[in-house]
Design an enzyme around this catalytic site. Structure first.
Site, PDB file in Angstrom:
ATOM      1  N   GLU A   1       0.547  -1.449  -0.276  1.00  0.00           N
ATOM      2  CA  GLU A   1       0.382  -0.234   0.688  1.00  0.00           C
ATOM      3  C   GLU A   1       0.909   1.462   0.673  1.00  0.00           C
ATOM      4  O   GLU A   1       0.526   2.315  -0.926  1.00  0.00           O
ATOM      5  CB  GLU A   1      -1.240   0.231   1.491  1.00  0.00           C
ATOM      6  CG  GLU A   1      -1.891  -1.274   1.173  1.00  0.00           C
ATOM      7  CD  GLU A   1      -3.443  -0.798  -0.284  1.00  0.00           C
ATOM      8  OE1 GLU A   1      -2.694   0.143  -0.520  1.00  0.00           O
ATOM      9  OE2 GLU A   1      -3.607  -1.835   0.124  1.00  0.00           O
TER      10      GLU A   1
ATOM     11  N   SER B   1     -32.310 -32.690 -16.661  1.00  0.00           N
ATOM     12  CA  SER B   1     -33.438 -32.894 -17.583  1.00  0.00           C
ATOM     13  C   SER B   1     -34.004 -31.552 -17.818  1.00  0.00           C
ATOM     14  O   SER B   1     -34.597 -30.782 -18.209  1.00  0.00           O
ATOM     15  CB  SER B   1     -33.980 -33.599 -17.226  1.00  0.00           C
ATOM     16  OG  SER B   1     -33.859 -35.358 -17.835  1.00  0.00           O
TER      17      SER B   1
END
Length: 705
Positions: free
Chosen positions: A94, A381
């Site tokens: 950072e 299905s």
């Protein structure tokens, strides 16, 4: 000549003296401005180290369903009680010059300005830890020069009035790590169930990567992405000398066991849903992670709190208890995943795409992994309605017949044999209609249909309605061999329920800040992708799975739950050895349920395989209890006839069994059952009427066996 040279030299000296004086003047002004700026910052005194506001999540009726509190799940710990690995990892990724600057880094600012000038935007940031801390505490996250100026002033005030360790301590105790964990101590307890002072290098570097995007870099959402960022941080730590290369490599190889321990939190209805909303605030709404972390937002969602409560209720009632053996703490997560039956549920309003309820698993506190959106499973299905819509587009009708019998198909230009079977090896050994094929979920009929149509037509329909997962060009696609998510499938059924319009699943209606300013607003997205007439016919065909009058050589697949729903419904169930699906709908609501194990463990189809239907039926009836019982609207150009479901002929005295069935006008059957037919429509002999279907089956007999 000499005179000319002297004049030129004098002119140069004069210019140099002028530039030098201007440089000195600029330097004096810059120094004076810097002194004035720092004096002003010092005179302003120390800014209060307060916390930001609460972000509120609201349901479709604007009732609060969740609150994100800065400070709610935060356990403040002194700087000396935070693991040095956390400090070093955070600084390496950072702000490497944190201890050397006065709150801002001119080098990074210069680099960001150059990058932004090149891109023509202000997307590139250069914020130090002090600036991030100041922004989160005191400011909005708008990318404006005014905000940048205020950020600079607050950063200087922090630097002029607090020690570096105080600033870093405050930053690490307030930054957001996702999953309701604010601050390193809360994050440490959530992910690893330990104090932050006890974090290993591997654990600390993993956590240090999350604040850049809590919904993007959390290992709970995308572990490979989080792992890649952890390795980037470890390499950065090697570069700055925080750790040795050997230590970094050992940390990369260390296996991390995530505990995902539940934290104290406020009201939270639909936690899986709220995780999606949090991610979409960044991905869809374009709001910066830091802005979300700062809080103070009102997020208006599409969730129906009552439906969500009912969804969770029926999941809890119908799912079997967790086996005692699975509660053994010595088990690994992988072992437990083969023992605990899981589920997911999605309910969408097909009229606008609004997601009304979502369950991503049986227990969020035990597993925040969202199976509704992240688990890719074979659809079985439930994929067939896309196939049969393609068949209707290409000339089939509900009366089209094909022979249902054990069949071996030669595929891949005769190089392979494909031998699908029906559930329980139950075949008609006779011609059946498309209406029956859907109601009984006949696999032979489906594969024959696909081989006649070609996979490209099925894939085209699936993609049109919103299936985005890769679809294999294989014969097994007819039986749902593609890996898809539940959200995709539920959304894909919406066009059948709404007259052929694809809708985009919507989770967020709008986002408003503390001042009432709308930061983001969305409208429903619709696109006509199916023929309304054929969409209605498909819906009528899918009501057949609940119609016991269609029972013949096999029972309709929805017969066991038909009595639980007291309104017009359509749908399709599906199964694989490891999965059970049920997707069904009314004009107001499309709901899908999946049941299975996280690891590909076979399920018992006769017991566990029925749970998805029970959850779906009970939830649908309960969720719509106070809603009108709306019929599916028949569009113009569709006609109804009384058809014998076995033969596909018009019902008559010869075969009186009938069902009202819908056709595109001009394609409906015009002949009645021949006198040679049995009363139920079987043993029909009429070569002329069935010539097309019999030719197709002769083709399969010649080339498919």
């Amino acid at each position: 000549m000499e005179v000319i040279m002297n004049r030129r030299n004098k002119r140069r000296r004069s210019l140099l003296r002028l530039f030098f004086r201007l440089f000195l003047l600029g330097l004096v002004l810059a120094l004076g401005g810097a002194v004035a700026l720092m004096s002003y910052a010092k005179m302003q005194g120390p800014p209060p180290l307060s916390v930001a506001q609460t972000t509120e999540y609201l349901a479709v009726d604007d009732r609060t369903i969740g609150e994100s509190h800065r400070g709610q799940n935060r356990y403040f710990v002194p700087f000396n009680e935070i693991s040095p690995y956390v400090v070093d990892a955070t600084l390496a990724i950072e702000d490497r010059k944190f201890y050397d600057h006065l709150g801002f880094d001119p080098t990074r600012i210069g680099g960001a300005i150059v990058a932004n000038l090149r891109s023509g935007s202000r997307s590139q940031g250069a914020s130090t830890i002090t600036q991030q801390y100041a922004r989160n505490l005191y400011l909005s996250h708008d990318k404006t020069w005014v905000r940048k100026w205020n950020e600079l002033i607050y950063s200087l005030r922090l630097e002029m009035n607090y020690e570096k360790e105080q600033i870093l301590e405050g930053y690490l105790n307030t930054i957001y790590y996702g999953h309701g964990a604010y601050g390193i101590e809360a994050a440490s307890h959530y992910f690893f169930d330990k104090d932050s002072k006890d974090l290993t290098l591997a654990e600390a570097s993993m956590l240090a990567g999350i604040p850049k995007g809590p919904s993007y870099y959390s290992p709970n959402f995308d572990e490979p992405r989080a792992k890649a960022r952890q390795e980037l941080i470890l390499d950065a730590m090697v570069e700055v000398g925080s750790v040795s290369r050997a230590e970094a490599e050992d940390a990369k190889d260390e296996h991390l066991a995530y505990k995902n321990k539940e934290l104290v939190s406020g009201l939270q209805i639909g936690p899986y849903f709220q995780d999606i909303v949090e991610a979409q605030l960044i991905e869809e709404a374009g709001i910066e992670p830091a802005r979300i972390e700062a809080g103070g937002l009102k997020v208006y969602t599409t969730l129906d709190a009552d439906m969500q409560e009912k969804a969770e209720k029926w999941v809890a009632r119908e799912m079997p208890p967790v086996p005692a053996a699975a509660q053994n703490k010595a088990l690994t997560d992988a072992e437990r995943a083969t023992m605990i039956l899981q589920t997911s549920l999605v309910a969408i309003d097909p009229r606008n795409g609004d997601v009304r309820a979502l369950v991503g698993g049986r227990d969020y506190s035990e597993s925040p992994y969202n199976r509704a959106t992240h688990a890719h499973r074979q659809a079985g299905s439930t994929f067939k309605p896309f196939l049969y819509y393609a068949a209707l587009e290409n000339g089939s009708t509900p009366a089209s017949t094909l022979l249902s019998e054990p069949t071996q198909f030669q595929i891949d230009e005769g190089r392979a044999i494909y031998s699908p079977s029906n559930f329980g090896n139950n075949y008609a050994n006779d011609f059946i209609t498309l209406l029956q094929a859907i109601a009984f979920s006949d696999n032979i009929y489906a594969v024959k249909s696909l081989l006649v149509l070609g996979t490209e037509k099925l894939i085209d329909v699936a993609e049109r309605v919103g299936i985005i997962s890769p679809l294999p060009e294989t014969a097994s696609l007819a039986l749902g061999s593609a890996d898809v998510t539940l959200l995709e499938m539920v959304n894909g059924y919406s066009p059948f329920a709404n007259g052929g319009q694809k809708v985009k699943p919507r989770f967020i209606r709008k986002v408003v800040d503390l001042n009432g300013r709308v930061l983001y607003e969305s409208e429903p997205e619709k696109e006509q992708v199916l023929d309304p007439k054929l969409a209605f016919i498909m819906t009528d065909l899918m009501t057949g799975m609940f119609d016991p009058s269609l029972n013949a050589h096999a029972g309709v697949t929805g017969g066991s739950v038909a009595h639980l729903v007291n309104r017009p419904v359509a749908g399709k169930s599906g199964s694989t050895p490891q999965d059970s699906w049920m997707i069904g709908y009314t004009p107001q609501l499309v709901t899908g349920v999946w049941v299975g194990y996280d690891k590909a463990t076979p399920i018992d189809q006769r017991t566990e395989g029925q749970i998805s239907k029970k959850i779906w039926a009970n939830f649908t009836e309960d969720a719509l209890k106070n809603e009108l019982k709306l019929p599916f609207q028949k569009p113009r150009g569709v006609v109804a006839v009384e058809m014998n479901p076995q033969s596909g002929y018009l019902a008559s005295e010869t075969c009186p069994k009938s069902r009202t069935t819908y056709f595109i006008a001009g394609t409906e059957p015009t002949k009645t059952c021949p006198e040679t037919a049995n009363a139920d429509g079987t043993d029909v002999i009429d070569e002329e009427a069935h010539e097309e279907e019999r030719l197709i089956d002769k083709f399969f007999k010649w080339f498919g066996h």
